[in-house]
Design an enzyme around this catalytic site. Sequence first.
Site, PDB file in Angstrom:
ATOM      1  N   ASP A 455      35.343  44.052  57.940  1.00  0.00           N
ATOM      2  CA  ASP A 455      36.649  44.692  58.049  1.00  0.00           C
ATOM      3  C   ASP A 455      37.237  44.540  59.442  1.00  0.00           C
ATOM      4  OD1 ASP A 455      37.356  45.701  55.503  1.00  0.00           O
ATOM      5  OD2 ASP A 455      35.725  47.150  55.664  1.00  0.00           O
ATOM      6  N   CYS A 502      26.508  45.497  60.702  1.00  0.00           N
ATOM      7  CA  CYS A 502      26.111  45.342  59.305  1.00  0.00           C
ATOM      8  C   CYS A 502      27.081  44.446  58.534  1.00  0.00           C
ATOM      9  CB  CYS A 502      25.957  46.699  58.632  1.00  0.00           C
ATOM     10  SG  CYS A 502      27.450  47.685  58.713  1.00  0.00           S
TER      11      CYS A 502
HETATM   12  C1  PEP Z   1      32.024  45.613  56.960  1.00  0.00           C
HETATM   13  O1  PEP Z   1      33.221  45.881  56.816  1.00  0.00           O
HETATM   14  O2  PEP Z   1      31.606  44.769  57.766  1.00  0.00           O
HETATM   15  C2  PEP Z   1      31.001  46.293  56.155  1.00  0.00           C
HETATM   16  C3  PEP Z   1      29.726  46.114  56.364  1.00  0.00           C
HETATM   17  O3  PEP Z   1      31.426  47.081  55.135  1.00  0.00           O
HETATM   18  P1  PEP Z   1      31.957  46.505  53.730  1.00  0.00           P
HETATM   19  O4  PEP Z   1      31.655  45.038  53.692  1.00  0.00           O
HETATM   20  O5  PEP Z   1      31.235  47.264  52.688  1.00  0.00           O
HETATM   21  O6  PEP Z   1      33.426  46.812  53.806  1.00  0.00           O
HETATM   22 MG    MG Z   2      33.787  47.652  55.780  1.00  0.00          MG
END
Ligand code: PEP
Ligand code: MG
Length: 576
Positions: A455, A502
């Site tokens: 994001d 992450c």
């Molecule tokens: C991200 O945005 O990097 C993340 C780990 O969350 P998601 O991919 O679930 O939006």
């Molecule tokens: Mg995210």
Amino acid sequence: MKEFRGIPASPGIAIGPVHLHNDDDLEIPEITIEASAVGGEMERYRAAVSRAVAELERLRLRSGIGVDPTLLDSHILMLQDPEMESSVQKKVLKTHKNVEWVLESVAEDLMIKLSMLTDAYFKDRMLDIRDISRRILAQLLGTSGRGSLDQLSSAVNVVTTSLLPSDAIGMRRQFVLGLAMDQGGTTNHTAILARSFGIPAVLGTGRVSREVRNGEMMIIDGNDGVVILNPVPEVLAQYQNRKKVYEAARQDAQKSTDEPAETLDGKVHHLLANIEIPEEVDIVLANGAEGIGLYRSEFLFIQHGVEVSEDVQAQAYGRVLRGMAGRPVTIRTIDLGGDKLVPGFFSGQEENPLLGWRAIRFSLSLREVFLTQLRALLRASVEGKLKVMFPMISGVEELEEALLCFEQAKAELREKAIAFDEEVPVGTMIEVPSAALVSDHLAKMVKFFSLGTNDLIQYTMAVDRGNERISHLYQPFHPGVLRLIRMVIENAHEAGIPVGMCGEMAGDPRMALLLVGMGLDEFSMNALGLPAVKRVIRSVSSTEVRQLVDQVLPMARSSEIEEVITAYSKGRFSTK
Ligand code: PEP
Ligand code: MG
């Protein structure tokens, strides 16, 4: 020889004979019935549903460790859904046809509706509808034809139009070399299960099941998303070789599962895994993860609906914590909205869903849903080493509000004398540019940061991360993105808290060079990516990669930075 292309859904190469799994071969009779027989038809329907539920319950008992019973539970709930029964009853009354024919037609109508939605989640739910209707039909018709996969006795490549998640759980996995499927994408449960069982898979091939016969030789290349039928001898030999090289590399990489992710000069980093469903715990451990850096809890809500009870949640979180046996598990509170929707809940279409009612905004506006989740998390905290984090925090006030909710959930449990760990560390994701820019303030309020680069890149560069047309503009190596990341890491360290990442960026071995250079503490990624990143970390010194960061960060273009990093990696570590 024929070649098919699809989506690489689970890595690895499988070579072997085709086993065509086809559950389309149920012969559905079409019989006109008397008005007086409608009651009897519905009795037959209800009895078949009860038997189908009992069958799933047996399967759940048999499914063993590592298989999440919530998947089967959700099918049991769907089987018992009164709306389904009432649609069938209405159509029997209207058409005066036998219940098998009516059920098939009700299920088809539902699947057509779902197929018209563009969201991948809904398309994947088609498989669930198909799964439960087939299960009831098999009971109505008295066939035991379903589930040929639980009778397998020799090693095969399973080829199918679609594989129902409950069949994937029930199959004799020791005989499944690979999986090729006409339908499906990476977000469907079957893809997730294939990855978690370590079975190479190519999904979304479109037509492969219509062009093969049992016993034909097939190569399934889950690394590149290629399926080859009846390969000529040279191609077969080439793939046998690739398979050997791939497996040797994996084995080699796995040798390091017990070794620390430590640079040549002794700087230790931590490697963790991301999961969506509790089934993934086994593969996470097999790949040497030190813990779970992101459990996307919203998938529980996607499976069960927004009203999923505190007990069901506490059990699911507790199962992951127990499975990880004392290793840290970071559970992110609900990140629904955007592209992750719960059927029937997000009815009003938003103009800009990715900038809309999602994640922490959703939780703060549905206070009871949020508090229920926080209580469930706290209750589960006695089962292991839990950490909790919030998604999409954009600034200080929002984080304050979320932290107050966490304190309220604690107070509610204390009042009821329910045990929980008072010291559960709370962190926040940094995935909105404004949060990155005020990360010096945020760092004083929490115990850790986790960079959600999927994001963060999307919002920093104003590029929808799911839009194919502009995907070339989504640039992890963009100097703007890298500067923000460095700023967040520096602010966190200044405040004395660790920073993890992450987003998918954490699993790119080339990027690991820069992230180690910037001092990132934890890398969390798909479990299968762990060995490659560990290999990079173990083969560099922190001084050399710090110099690399100093060299590339002043550069103006992502292409320049990527070129330097790629050249630096080449020959030192394979990045595939
Ligand atoms: C991200 O945005 O990097 C993340 C780990 O969350 P998601 O991919 O679930 O939006
Ligand atoms: Mg995210």
